[in-house]
Design a protein around this motif. Structure first.
Motif, PDB file in Angstrom:
ATOM      1  N   LYS A 201       1.230   7.937  -5.931  1.00 31.25           N
ATOM      2  CA  LYS A 201       0.039   7.395  -6.112  1.00 31.25           C
ATOM      3  C   LYS A 201      -0.839   8.313  -6.861  1.00 31.25           C
ATOM      4  O   LYS A 201      -0.762   9.873  -6.430  1.00 31.25           O
ATOM      5  N   GLY A 202      -1.393   8.070  -8.089  1.00 33.51           N
ATOM      6  CA  GLY A 202      -1.759   8.900  -8.974  1.00 33.51           C
ATOM      7  C   GLY A 202      -2.703  10.077  -8.499  1.00 33.51           C
ATOM      8  O   GLY A 202      -3.763   9.928  -8.300  1.00 33.51           O
TER       9      GLY A 202
ATOM     10  N   LYS B 213       6.948   5.404  -6.502  1.00 32.63           N
ATOM     11  CA  LYS B 213       6.135   5.894  -7.455  1.00 32.63           C
ATOM     12  C   LYS B 213       4.899   6.627  -6.715  1.00 32.63           C
ATOM     13  O   LYS B 213       4.471   6.165  -5.501  1.00 32.63           O
TER      14      LYS B 213
ATOM     15  N   LYS C 257      -3.358  11.767  -6.188  1.00 30.59           N
ATOM     16  CA  LYS C 257      -3.963  12.080  -4.707  1.00 30.59           C
ATOM     17  C   LYS C 257      -2.968  12.315  -3.694  1.00 30.59           C
ATOM     18  O   LYS C 257      -1.881  12.357  -3.771  1.00 30.59           O
TER      19      LYS C 257
ATOM     20  N   PHE D  92       0.841  -1.229  -0.062  1.00 22.71           N
ATOM     21  CA  PHE D  92       0.003  -0.087  -0.167  1.00 22.71           C
ATOM     22  C   PHE D  92       0.854   1.236   0.038  1.00 22.71           C
ATOM     23  O   PHE D  92       2.041   1.159   0.544  1.00 22.71           O
ATOM     24  N   PRO D  93       0.420   2.313  -0.490  1.00 24.74           N
ATOM     25  CA  PRO D  93       1.184   3.520  -0.578  1.00 24.74           C
ATOM     26  C   PRO D  93       1.267   4.012   0.821  1.00 24.74           C
ATOM     27  O   PRO D  93       0.497   3.953   1.906  1.00 24.74           O
TER      28      PRO D  93
ATOM     29  N   ALA E  58      -2.778   8.834   1.443  1.00 28.40           N
ATOM     30  CA  ALA E  58      -2.140   7.559   1.565  1.00 28.40           C
ATOM     31  C   ALA E  58      -2.922   6.509   2.276  1.00 28.40           C
ATOM     32  O   ALA E  58      -3.688   7.104   3.288  1.00 28.40           O
TER      33      ALA E  58
ATOM     34  N   TRP F  71       4.489   5.028  -3.463  1.00 24.74           N
ATOM     35  CA  TRP F  71       4.505   3.674  -3.366  1.00 24.74           C
ATOM     36  C   TRP F  71       5.950   3.477  -3.335  1.00 24.74           C
ATOM     37  O   TRP F  71       6.687   4.151  -3.964  1.00 24.74           O
TER      38      TRP F  71
ATOM     39  N   HIS G 248       1.513  13.496   0.358  1.00 23.83           N
ATOM     40  CA  HIS G 248       1.424  12.627  -0.940  1.00 23.83           C
ATOM     41  C   HIS G 248       1.436  11.134  -0.690  1.00 23.83           C
ATOM     42  O   HIS G 248       1.614  10.857   0.507  1.00 23.83           O
ATOM     43  N   GLY G 249       0.705  10.347  -1.474  1.00 23.89           N
ATOM     44  CA  GLY G 249       0.794   8.846  -1.200  1.00 23.89           C
ATOM     45  C   GLY G 249       1.906   8.204  -2.152  1.00 23.89           C
ATOM     46  O   GLY G 249       2.244   8.743  -3.153  1.00 23.89           O
TER      47      GLY G 249
END
Length: 219
Positions: A212-213, A210, A215, A44-45, A218, A145, A142-143
């Motif tokens: 999270k797109g 990476k 968003k 998970f992020p 997290a 990965w 931010h989230g």
């Protein structure tokens, strides 16, 4: 994208991420589930906070010379605990106690709760300490990965966690049926090490991340 991971000075909960020309503070203790099950960090992020003020980074950053391979230390600690258990095996009869399985089960349950509470308390203290320098809630969130690099680190952490967990469960079951003080304290030590494996999930060094797109949150 490539990322450099640095530690936060005397703080187990946070990491400093350098991604390109941007700096983020990663919170690896935001989820109690991820503390108990460290492999969830990679599934998970994780929340990361963008830091614009480099003076803050310099205040909390761990000096390069002070960083150590805690993964090897954790494995060594577990190995020592198991070695001690084998060396003291001839003396176990001396430490036998007379109590019912029900009482032993209650002892095990209380011990697990206390150790979990202590681990979560350390996590809370780490947050409180960092917030004396910077309030993360005021920063852009931010989230992120994070993938284990090298991949063998994933298998190392997961294997060590499962081994310690299985060893702990077996010893606690043995304690319930055949209560022994020495066995109990060795089991507590192994469980203590197991609960701190999450600390070495994100090692200092280079890795890949990476976002999270789009968003700002997290899991």
């Amino acid at each position: 994208m490539n990322c450099k991971v640095n530690g936060v000075y005397k703080n187990l909960r946070y990491r400093i991420l350098t991604i390109g020309h941007q700096t983020y503070i990663l919170d690896v203790g935001s989820s109690k589930w991820k503390i108990v099950f460290p492999f969830l960090f990679w599934m998970f992020p994780n929340p990361a906070y963008k830091v614009e003020d480099q003076e803050i980074v310099e205040k909390i950053k761990t000096p390069e010379v002070a960083q150590a391979n805690t993964g090897g230390q954790g494995l060594l600690g577990g190995g020592i605990a198991i070695l001690i258990a084998n060396l003291l095996k001839p003396m176990t009869d001396f430490f036998d106690i007379q109590s019912s399985p029900f009482v032993n089960s209650m002892i095990v349950m209380i011990t697990v709760i206390l150790l979990l509470s202590f681990r979560f308390y350390i996590n809370y203290i780490s947050k409180k300490k960092l917030y004396q320098v910077v309030n993360l809630e005021s920063l852009e969130k931010h989230g992120i990965w994070i993938r284990p690099k090298p991949i063998k680190h994933f298998f190392f952490i997961t294997g060590m966690y499962l081994f310690f967990l299985a060893f702990t469960v077996l010893l606690f079951i043995a304690f319930i049926e055949f209560p022994n003080v020495m066995m109990f304290f060795i089991t507590v030590l192994v469980l203590f090490l197991t609960l701190f494996i999450s600390v070495i999930t994100f090692m200092v060094g280079n890795t890949t991340v990476k976002f999270k797109g789009g968003k700002k949150t997290a899991v």
